[in-house]
Enzyme design. Structure first.
Site: not given
Length: 417
Positions: A87, A163-164, A240
């Site tokens: 992202t 980020t995942d 996360k």
């Protein structure tokens, strides 16, 4: 109406005017992406649509536009930005209306000019994927690129990553690379065209860490939902913990190494860390991809473990309950795995706290079957450590010894309240 997706239009209805880029619509409404970053959906009946600029004209103008050259500044350190996608390097694709990875490292510098006051940057796209498409061999390619940049004189490395799965890649690089300089992973929860995007602040804070003396692999992301500071998380202790909040990342079973104040760029640290040039640059990128992370659930069949054993997997991490438990039905399969020289690590679904398989009978039986206590390792980190260890060491007993040791601060000696 003769407008099409990607055109810039003005839509007037009931005395209100909207302007933006036409996006795909599945409802029959006119959907536009406004300058604010938000979407508007307008019922077409009674609306007047005026084309401001055709998509083809905008594309032609973009091709003619010449990016301003970013000249290096004397006295600033050298930092390499390696882009993998995600992202932070994404924008809206108006062909689909989805967020896609389309920015290069140079685009990041153009979009966030404040970075050029912190260091002289060079950029390279290693690959351009969303993080769910990450693979173990991509970790190897990335680790080699990092080492090459350091050999070429980089004083710090920034890795732009989705980020995942960032916690997997960050922990993998922490095992693969002994680094004399900071290696900083950074991402964003919200794309650059959203008014609440966290990409600029995260990138600026990451750059501050990249020129600091924190010579470890870290993850730098929003510490709070507001734009006050970023946390500097150790790669093997970060996770996360929220799907969409800007402060989704948390250090588990540990405090962050420190924080970066956004307004001043000041770094404060609370934990000890490896300092710049304390380690010699070393690459250890061999990895065994055939390792599995298995989540135990009540009533689940031990055949799950049997599948991985029969399929030739080389290591298994079990995410057990509480202190590290599985059903007694699973214990024979654990013993079968270890008897076939397949290491088995037991971790906890609780995440916070540590494994202790000496409290209850089931836990003691798990240990008798040859399983390794995961201590306070996160399940994902245990998986990456297993893959890395088996890539370095083929002897079962030697591998088990390494898996029990603390290599990159993934295991705390003791748990505090």
């Amino acid at each position: 109406m003769d407008y099409e997706e990607g055109d810039r239009v003005k839509v007037e209805k009931s005395g209100v005017e909207y302007e933006g880029i036409v996006m795909p619509s599945t409802t029959g409404h006119i959907i536009i992406k406004m300058v604010s970053g938000y979407n508007a959906g307008i019922e077409p009946e009674g609306a007047t649509v005026t084309i401001v600029q055709k998509k083809s004209d905008m594309e032609a103008s973009a091709k003619k536009a010449v990016k301003a050259e970013i000249k290096p500044k004397k006295g600033l350190p050298k930092v390499s930005i390696l882009s993998t996608g995600g992202t932070i390097a994404s924008k809206i694709d108006y062909r689909t209306g989805a967020v896609t990875s389309q920015f290069s490292a140079d685009d990041i510098l153009q979009a966030i000019p404040e970075l050029t006051e912190i260091a002289n940057f060079s950029g390279k796209a290693i690959y351009n994927i969303l993080s769910e498409n990450m693979k173990a061999d991509y970790w190897q390619e990335l680790s080699r690129a990092v080492v090459e940049e350091i050999k070429n004189g980089a004083d710090g490395i920034i890795i732009a990553h989705g980020t995942d799965t960032m916690m997997y890649t960050a922990s993998a690089l922490s095992f693969m690379v002994d680094t004399p300089v900071p290696i900083v992973f950074v991402g964003s929860q919200r794309s650059a065209d959203r008014p609440s995007s966290d990409n600029a602040m995260n990138a600026i804070c990451a750059a501050k860490v990249a020129v600091s003396d924190i010579a470890e692999v870290t993850v730098v992301m929003h510490s709070e939902s507001s734009d006050d500071k970023c946390s500097i998380h150790r790669a093997t202790k970060v996770r996360k913990m929220h799907t969409s909040r800007r402060d989704a990342f948390r250090s588990i079973n540990s405090e962050p190494i420190g924080y970066v104040e956004y307004s001043t760029g000041d770094i404060t640290t609370g934990l000890s860390y490896i300092k710049r040039n304390e380690r010699e640059l070393t690459l250890m990128d061999s990895i065994e991809p055939k390792c599995a992370l298995v989540k135990f659930t009540p009533g689940s069949s031990p055949d799950i473990l049997g599948y991985f054993i029969d399929a030739g997997y080389k290591g298994i991490v079990i995410e057990g309950t509480g202190l590290g438990h599985v059903s007694t039905d699973w214990i024979p399969q654990i013993e079968r795995a270890t008897s076939q020289k397949i290491p088995v690590i037991v971790t906890s679904q609780c995440l916070n706290g540590r494994i202790c398989d000496r409290v209850y009978d089931t836990g003691r039986d798990i240990l008798k079957a040859g399983a390794i206590e995961g201590e306070d390792m996160l399940p994902e980190v245990a998986l990456v450590k297993m893959m890395w260890t088996l890539g370095q060491i083929q002897d079962y007993d030697d591998a088990v010894d390494i898996l029990k040791q603390d290599i990159r601060c993934e295991i705390n000696e003791r748990s505090l309240e």
